[in-house]
Scaffold this motif. Structure first.
Motif, PDB file in Angstrom:
ATOM      1  N   TYR A  82      -6.293   4.856  30.269  1.00  0.00           N
ATOM      2  CA  TYR A  82      -5.324   3.753  30.242  1.00  0.00           C
ATOM      3  C   TYR A  82      -5.100   3.164  31.629  1.00  0.00           C
ATOM      4  CZ  TYR A  82      -2.610   7.880  31.509  1.00  0.00           C
ATOM      5  OH  TYR A  82      -2.188   9.040  32.095  1.00  0.00           O
ATOM      6  N   VAL A  83      -5.561   3.852  32.661  1.00  0.00           N
ATOM      7  CA  VAL A  83      -5.378   3.367  34.031  1.00  0.00           C
ATOM      8  C   VAL A  83      -6.064   2.018  34.223  1.00  0.00           C
ATOM      9  CG1 VAL A  83      -5.956   3.796  36.453  1.00  0.00           C
ATOM     10  CG2 VAL A  83      -5.081   5.658  35.028  1.00  0.00           C
ATOM     11  N   TRP A  84      -7.259   1.863  33.662  1.00  0.00           N
ATOM     12  CA  TRP A  84      -8.038   0.647  33.914  1.00  0.00           C
ATOM     13  C   TRP A  84      -7.457  -0.582  33.224  1.00  0.00           C
ATOM     14  CZ3 TRP A  84     -10.139   2.118  37.991  1.00  0.00           C
ATOM     15  CH2 TRP A  84     -10.631   3.419  38.129  1.00  0.00           C
ATOM     16  N   PRO A  85      -7.026  -0.507  31.975  1.00  0.00           N
ATOM     17  CA  PRO A  85      -6.332  -1.671  31.406  1.00  0.00           C
ATOM     18  C   PRO A  85      -5.067  -2.034  32.180  1.00  0.00           C
ATOM     19  CG  PRO A  85      -7.048  -0.211  29.662  1.00  0.00           C
ATOM     20  CD  PRO A  85      -7.305   0.518  30.945  1.00  0.00           C
ATOM     21  N   THR A  86      -4.357  -1.008  32.672  1.00  0.00           N
ATOM     22  CA  THR A  86      -3.159  -1.293  33.466  1.00  0.00           C
ATOM     23  C   THR A  86      -3.522  -2.053  34.734  1.00  0.00           C
ATOM     24  OG1 THR A  86      -2.095   0.723  32.637  1.00  0.00           O
ATOM     25  CG2 THR A  86      -1.159  -0.274  34.613  1.00  0.00           C
ATOM     26  N   LEU A  87      -4.586  -1.614  35.413  1.00  0.00           N
ATOM     27  CA  LEU A  87      -5.027  -2.300  36.631  1.00  0.00           C
ATOM     28  C   LEU A  87      -5.450  -3.740  36.352  1.00  0.00           C
ATOM     29  CD1 LEU A  87      -7.117   0.421  38.519  1.00  0.00           C
ATOM     30  CD2 LEU A  87      -4.942  -0.584  39.234  1.00  0.00           C
ATOM     31  N   ALA A  88      -5.994  -3.974  35.171  1.00  0.00           N
ATOM     32  CA  ALA A  88      -6.456  -5.321  34.831  1.00  0.00           C
ATOM     33  C   ALA A  88      -5.315  -6.328  34.801  1.00  0.00           C
ATOM     34  CB  ALA A  88      -7.171  -5.303  33.482  1.00  0.00           C
TER      35      ALA A  88
END
Length: 306
Positions: free
Chosen positions: A232-238
Motif C-alpha cells: 500500500y506504500v506505493w499507491p500512497t506515494l502516487a
C-alpha cells in the motif's frame, strides 16, 4: 484478519491515536491564520520547526497506533498518521477560498500571483507524504521494539513484492491513471459545459473529497495489489504525483486565463484541481491501506471459497 467487532475496535483505536495525537495535538502548529483558511505550507502558517514537530508527532502516533491495534499493530497501526491528517483535511478550507485570497486587481497580475502559488503547491505533497511516512516508520519501530511475532491467524497475509523495481514503477503509474479517473467520477460537484475545456467542475465539499479520494485510492491499491502484489506504500506515494499534476494543470497560463475570464474561483478544469495536497495524501493513505487488505481478502476467498 477477519473484520470482526474486535478488529474494528483495533482499527478505531489506531485511527483514534492519530486523530488525538496528531490531529488535535498538533492542530495549533498548522492552524490557518485566516478564518476557515486552507491548510497549506505556502500560506506561511507552518514554519520549518512546526513541520519537523509534526513529523515527530506522526512518528509517535505510529508507535501508539501499533500498540493500540495489538497484536495486529503492523497491519493496522499504519492508519494512525493518515487519520491524523484526515482530521485536518476535514477542517481545512478549500482550494476555491485559497484562490480568492490570491487575486490581484488585474487578470495578468492574478495569473502571475496564482502561478507562483501553484508552482510551490506542486511540491507540497512531499511534506504531507513525509508526515505519513513518519507514521509508517513509527509502526516499524514499535514492531522491532516489541519483537512480536506475527499473530497466527486463519487469514493469509500475502507476500509483498517490494524488490521488483518494474512492479513498483508500474504500480505507481497504474495508481495515477486509476485514481485520476476515479476522482473524476466520485469528486463531482456541479458540472458545466465549457467551449474550450469541455466541462468545468464546481468545488467539491470536504466530505465529498474525503469519500472520493478514499474510494479512488482503495480501488487503485486493490488493483495493484491483486495484479502486481505490491504494498500500500506505493499507491500512497502516487498521491504526490497526482497532486503535482493537478497543480501543474491549474497553473498553466492558458487554463488560468480562460478560467479567470469565464468562471468564478469555485470552478476548476478538472475535479482533482479542487483538492488540496493535504486532502489527497491524507485520504489516499487510508484508501490505499483499505484497498490493499481488500485485495488480500479477495484472493483468500477465491482460494478457500469462503
Amino acid at each position: 484478519m477477519e473484520l470482526t467487532w474486535l478488529m474494528r475496535l483495533r482499527i478505531a483505536g489506531a485511527m483514534a491515536a492519530g486523530v488525538l495525537l496528531l490531529g488535535l495535538g498538533a492542530w495549533v502548529l498548522i492552524e490557518p491564520s485566516v478564518p476557515a483558511g486552507a491548510i497549506t505550507i505556502i500560506a506561511g502558517d507552518i514554519s520549518v520547526v512546526d513541520g519537523a514537530i509534526c513529523i515527530a508527532i506522526a512518528f509517535g502516533a505510529g508507535v501508539i497506533g501499533y500498540f493500540a491495534a495489538w497484536p495486529y499493530g503492523a497491519e493496522i497501526g499504519v492508519l494512525a498518521a493518515p487519520a491524523g491528517l484526515g482530521f485536518w483535511a476535514l477542517r481545512t478550507g478549500d482550494m476555491a477560498g485559497l484562490l480568492r485570497l490570491n487575486t490581484a486587481p488585474g487578470i495578468d497580475e492574478t495569473i502571475v500571483q496564482r502561478q507562483a502559488l501553484l508552482s510551490v503547491m506542486k511540491w507540497e505533497g512531499l511534506f504531507w507524504l513525509a508526515v505519513v511516512g513518519a507514521g509508517f516508520a513509527g509502526v516499524k519501530a514499535a514492531e522491532r521494539l516489541a519483537k512480536a511475532k506475527k499473530p497466527v491467524d486463519d487469514y493469509e497475509i500475502g507476500n509483498v513484492n517490494t524488490h521488483n523495481v518494474l512492479n513498483v514503477a508500474t504500480a505507481l503509474i497504474m495508481t495515477v491513471v486509476i485514481a485520476q479517473f476515479a476522482l473524476g467520477v466520485f469528486a463531482q460537484d456541479v458540472r458545466m459545459f465549457d467551449s474550450e475545456l469541455g466541462t468545468v467542475v464546481g468545488q467539491p465539499g470536504r466530505g465529498q473529497v474525503a469519500f472520493a479520494v478514499v474510494v479512488s485510492f482503495a480501488i487503485a491499491a486493490y488493483v495493484v495489489k491483486w495484479v502486481l502484489n505490491v504494498s500500500y506504500v506505493w499507491p500512497t506515494l502516487a498521491a504526490g504525483g497526482i497532486g503535482y499534476y493537478s497543480m501543474w494543470l491549474s497553473g498553466k497560463a492558458d487554463v488560468l486565463k480562460h478560467m479567470l475570464q469565464t468562471w468564478p474561483e469555485a470552478f476548476f478544469a478538472r475535479s482533482v484541481c479542487g483538492i488540496l495536497p493535504l486532502q489527497l495524501v491524507a485520504f489516499a493513505g487510508i484508501g490505499s491501506v483499505a484497498g490493499y487488505w481488500l485485495a488480500i481478502k479477495y484472493v483468500y476467498w477465491r482460494k478457500h471459497g469462503e
